[in-house]
Design a protein around this motif. Structure first.
Motif, PDB file in Angstrom:
ATOM      1  N   GLY A 102       0.778  -1.232   0.000  1.00 31.53           N
ATOM      2  CA  GLY A 102       0.000   0.000   0.000  1.00 31.53           C
ATOM      3  C   GLY A 102       0.807   1.279   0.000  1.00 31.53           C
ATOM      4  N   PHE A 103       2.134   1.155  -0.037  1.00 31.10           N
ATOM      5  CA  PHE A 103       2.983   2.353   0.019  1.00 31.10           C
ATOM      6  C   PHE A 103       2.803   3.181  -1.264  1.00 31.10           C
ATOM      7  CE2 PHE A 103       7.034   4.677   0.141  1.00 31.10           C
ATOM      8  CZ  PHE A 103       7.158   4.957   1.492  1.00 31.10           C
ATOM      9  N   ALA A 105       0.030   4.993  -2.406  1.00 32.04           N
ATOM     10  CA  ALA A 105      -1.236   4.668  -3.083  1.00 32.04           C
ATOM     11  C   ALA A 105      -1.632   5.699  -4.148  1.00 32.04           C
ATOM     12  CB  ALA A 105      -2.361   4.513  -2.064  1.00 32.04           C
ATOM     13  N   CYS A 106      -1.364   6.975  -3.908  1.00 29.73           N
ATOM     14  CA  CYS A 106      -1.794   7.997  -4.875  1.00 29.73           C
ATOM     15  C   CYS A 106      -0.689   8.289  -5.891  1.00 29.73           C
ATOM     16  CB  CYS A 106      -2.264   9.271  -4.182  1.00 29.73           C
ATOM     17  SG  CYS A 106      -0.928  10.350  -3.626  1.00 29.73           S
ATOM     18  N   SER A 113      -1.525   9.647   2.519  1.00 27.54           N
ATOM     19  CA  SER A 113      -0.416   9.703   3.479  1.00 27.54           C
ATOM     20  C   SER A 113       0.277   8.355   3.553  1.00 27.54           C
ATOM     21  CB  SER A 113      -0.973  10.092   4.852  1.00 27.54           C
ATOM     22  OG  SER A 113      -1.993   9.181   5.220  1.00 27.54           O
ATOM     23  N   THR A 114       0.111   7.519   2.519  1.00 21.80           N
ATOM     24  CA  THR A 114       0.596   6.145   2.611  1.00 21.80           C
ATOM     25  C   THR A 114       2.108   6.003   2.401  1.00 21.80           C
ATOM     26  OG1 THR A 114       0.046   5.759   0.303  1.00 21.80           O
ATOM     27  CG2 THR A 114      -1.606   5.132   1.923  1.00 21.80           C
ATOM     28  N   LEU A 139       0.092  14.581   6.075  1.00 17.52           N
ATOM     29  CA  LEU A 139       0.731  13.891   7.200  1.00 17.52           C
ATOM     30  C   LEU A 139      -0.179  13.851   8.422  1.00 17.52           C
ATOM     31  CD1 LEU A 139       4.422  15.119   6.990  1.00 17.52           C
ATOM     32  CD2 LEU A 139       3.651  12.736   6.944  1.00 17.52           C
ATOM     33  N   GLY A 171       1.832   0.524   9.667  1.00 17.75           N
ATOM     34  CA  GLY A 171       0.429   0.951   9.545  1.00 17.75           C
ATOM     35  C   GLY A 171      -0.599  -0.059  10.009  1.00 17.75           C
TER      36      GLY A 171
END
Lengths: 178, 468
Positions: A102-103, A105-106, A113-114, A139, A171
């Motif tokens: 999931g690091f 994600a965008c 904030s991943t 953040l 996380g």
């Protein structure tokens, strides 16, 4: 005007197609025009940008980039990674195929904030750029937020980072306590 | 001797393949919660198969139908979801509604475990007089309408007025506000549905009032969304000083996220003092007001004319009426006070909280049933929250597989065992290749119009395209 064009060109080389980005860009440009301290702002913006400039392949081919080693620390284990100076840390994670679920994600567009990373006080001071309001806003939604938290997509690799150990917050396990 | 050994090895092999059948997991709902759960399951167990069910013809749930069209970056999560969807051990099945087209009982027979990740489809009501007047809309439906959700495409809201009141101050409320305040040329490039853009471009809305029943500290929006409002061109934000002044004393003690948010609110309040009438549009955040009644307009008894609010005071984070009331004139209001989940026949459901009762994603007292996302924890949080939530449910399932708490038998055939029953009821399932084709056409049609995508709304058109 030439300066402004340079700024506009550099504001984002990743997200040319994104309308949202271009709006941010337009806004940034408008601000530059209207501000009394225009020259100062231009210089400030340019100062923030050269690192990103190096990450575009046209200006500097990949082969010529200096490479250092950065260690990502996850759940107590150390994951070493080759990092090109000028890339941001999210790129480093992706290019090294580091398995962090999931690091990013965008995909580095400052919308989640991943890619949250935690630095030591000393490291935090050495990082060339300071977090913007927009980065801090994201953040603020991160798990395990500390004063020395940054988003990986906003921190660029510099030579000083050789050998750094950077903490990746855990996380998933924390979600159970929320 | 060697031969004997070989035979023995062969026997062990065939034996072991019999006692370790493939765990087949069905995920119901292909939004972020479903995809993140699938991603973690597939990654952590190399044998397991996942079928992801979707009742619509398109995947991605709220990323497609909830995320604001002018936030395309947020939709980048799709690229990870599509990697999951094309995994050999994953199958996406569109246009099939579990509970209607296939019963939960039949699903339980076909799979080792079911994961419910279908989200929260209805919105909370205020339950006050006049809520059915023309001009009172659900923010959820409005969002679905401009995002092209088939069932909401006929909403056709009347936007012919200058003032809009939005009841609620979460991110959905701010998304709705931005639809009226953003420059049209920016919206035009997005994947907003064309009919909605048409309608919004003709609206006369000038002022958007976002009203909350509690105070600034309880506002549900994230700071990024609020800051975005402050940066809209030709648009002026107002927060009344009296409503936030008390923060100045408190602000130092607050944790960083709240502190920064309150600093931003105070900044907006400070700049509200200069009366900037030259701005074309304006928005306001107003606090400590609960709607008591929607009142009809004088000209038309069926049409909203004004809203009566109770002025509140806060005690232990709960709003209490002071007895004073105030009225706001408006012909258009959106209720944006949160979503609610609904149950599926044959599935435990906590109707009070609007979610499936569970522990770390495992449905209480039900072996083999799990839940993930909003239907598991309630309708809050950002994409990262749902991601962690999906991973957590996946971990629970993996633990239960390892400790044999779920039955995994070879007569569980997954979708292959169910496909025939769909033929009988004339339901045509779609696969991910079908979706890829739809996706491509939507993007092409959009590009021709100078926008990122034009969504299909009518499933008949989709079937025509796919030549079913």
């Amino acid at each position: 005007m030439a300066e402004l064009a340079t700024v506009a060109m550099h504001v984002d080389s990743r997200e040319k197609s994104s309308p949202h980005r271009s709006r941010k860009m337009n806004f940034a440009c408008k601000k530059l025009f209207t501000s009394a301290s225009r020259a100062l702002l231009v210089r400030k913006n340019l100062k923030d940008l050269p690192l990103k400039t190096f990450s575009t392949e046209i200006l500097q081919p990949k082969a010529q980039k200096e490479t250092i080693t950065i260690n990502f620390m996850k759940n107590g284990s150390k994951i070493p990674a080759k990092a090109k100076v000028g890339d941001h840390l999210l790129d480093v994670v992706i290019d090294n195929d580091i398995d962090l679920d999931g690091f990013g994600a965008c995909e580095g567009t400052l919308s989640c904030s991943t890619c949250h990373l935690i630095f030591t006080d000393e490291q935090f001071k050495i990082i060339g750029t300071k977090p913007t309001d927009e980065e801090l806003d994201m953040l603020d939604l991160a798990y395990d937020l500390v004063d020395t938290s940054r988003l990986g997509c906003q921190v660029f690799v510099t030579k000083e980072m050789n050998g750094w150990e950077i903490e990746v917050p855990a996380g998933v396990s924390d979600a159970r306590d929320v | 001797m060697i031969r004997l050994k070989r035979m023995a090895v062969g026997a062990i092999r065939s034996f072991s393949s019999k006692i370790t059948p493939i765990p087949r997991i069905a995920i119901i709902g292909s939004g972020p919660a479903g995809f993140y759960t699938a991603q973690h399951l597939l990654k952590s167990n190399s044998k397991l198969h996942v079928d992801i069910y979707e009742k619509l013809f398109a995947p991605y749930g709220l990323v497609r139908y909830g995320v604001a069209p002018d936030h395309p970056e947020v939709k980048n999560v799709i690229s990870t979801f599509s990697k999951t969807a094309i995994n050999d051990r994953c199958r996406w099945i569109g246009n099939v509604e579990i509970g209607r087209d296939i019963s939960i009982r039949d699903m339980r027979k076909a799979y080792s475990a079911l994961v419910f990740s279908y989200g929260c489809q209805i919105d909370k009501l205020l339950n006050i007089p006049g809520e059915n007047l023309k001009g009172v809309y659900s923010a959820r439906e409005f969002v679905e309408w401009y995002n092209g959700l088939p069932s909401a495409s006929t909403l056709n809201p009347n936007l012919d007025c200058e003032d809009v009141v939005i009841l609620g101050q979460g991110n959905v409320a701010i998304d709705v506000a931005r639809m009226f305040l953003s420059p049209l040329d920016e919206l035009r490039k997005t994947d907003i549905s064309e009919y909605a853009l048409d309608k919004i471009s003709k609206s006369r809305v000038k002022r958007v009032h976002l009203v909350g029943r509690r105070g600034p500290l309880q506002a549900a929006c994230t700071i990024a969304e609020l800051r975005e409002l402050t940066k809209l061109p030709n648009c002026f934000g107002i927060i009344t000083h009296q409503e936030v002044e008390f923060l100045r004393e408190k602000i130092k003690e607050l944790p960083r996220p709240k502190k920064r948010m309150m600093e931003l609110m105070l900044k907006i309040a400070d700049s509200s003092i200069d009366n900037k009438i030259d701005f074309q549009k304006q928005w306001s955040l107003s606090f400590f007001k609960s709607p008591l009644e929607f009142l009809p307009s004088e000209e038309n008894p069926d049409q909203l004319g004004k809203i009566r609010f109770s002025l509140n005071k806060l005690k232990d984070n709960i709003a209490y009426p002071t007895g004073e009331t105030v009225e706001l004139s408006t012909n258009l209001a959106f209720r944006s006070i949160g979503y609610r989940g609904v149950g599926i026949p044959g599935l435990p459901f906590d109707s009070e909280r609007g979610l499936i009762p569970n522990k770390n994603g495992s449905v209480i007292n039900e072996r083999g049933l799990y839940c993930s996302g909003w239907i598991k924890r309630g309708p809050t949080g950002v994409i990262a929250t749902t991601m962690n939530d999906g991973f957590e449910t996946a971990k629970t399932i993996l633990e239960d597989i390892n400790s044999s708490r779920i039955d995994i038998t070879s007569d569980q055939l997954g979708f292959d065992g169910l496909a025939n029953s769909l033929k009988d009821i004339k339901v045509k399932p779609l696969n991910y290749q079908d979706w890829s084709k739809i996706d491509m056409i939507e993007t092409q049609v959009g590009t021709a119009k100078g926008k990122s995508r034009e969504k299909f709304v009518d499933i008949q058109e989709v079937f025509k395209l796919l030549d079913h």
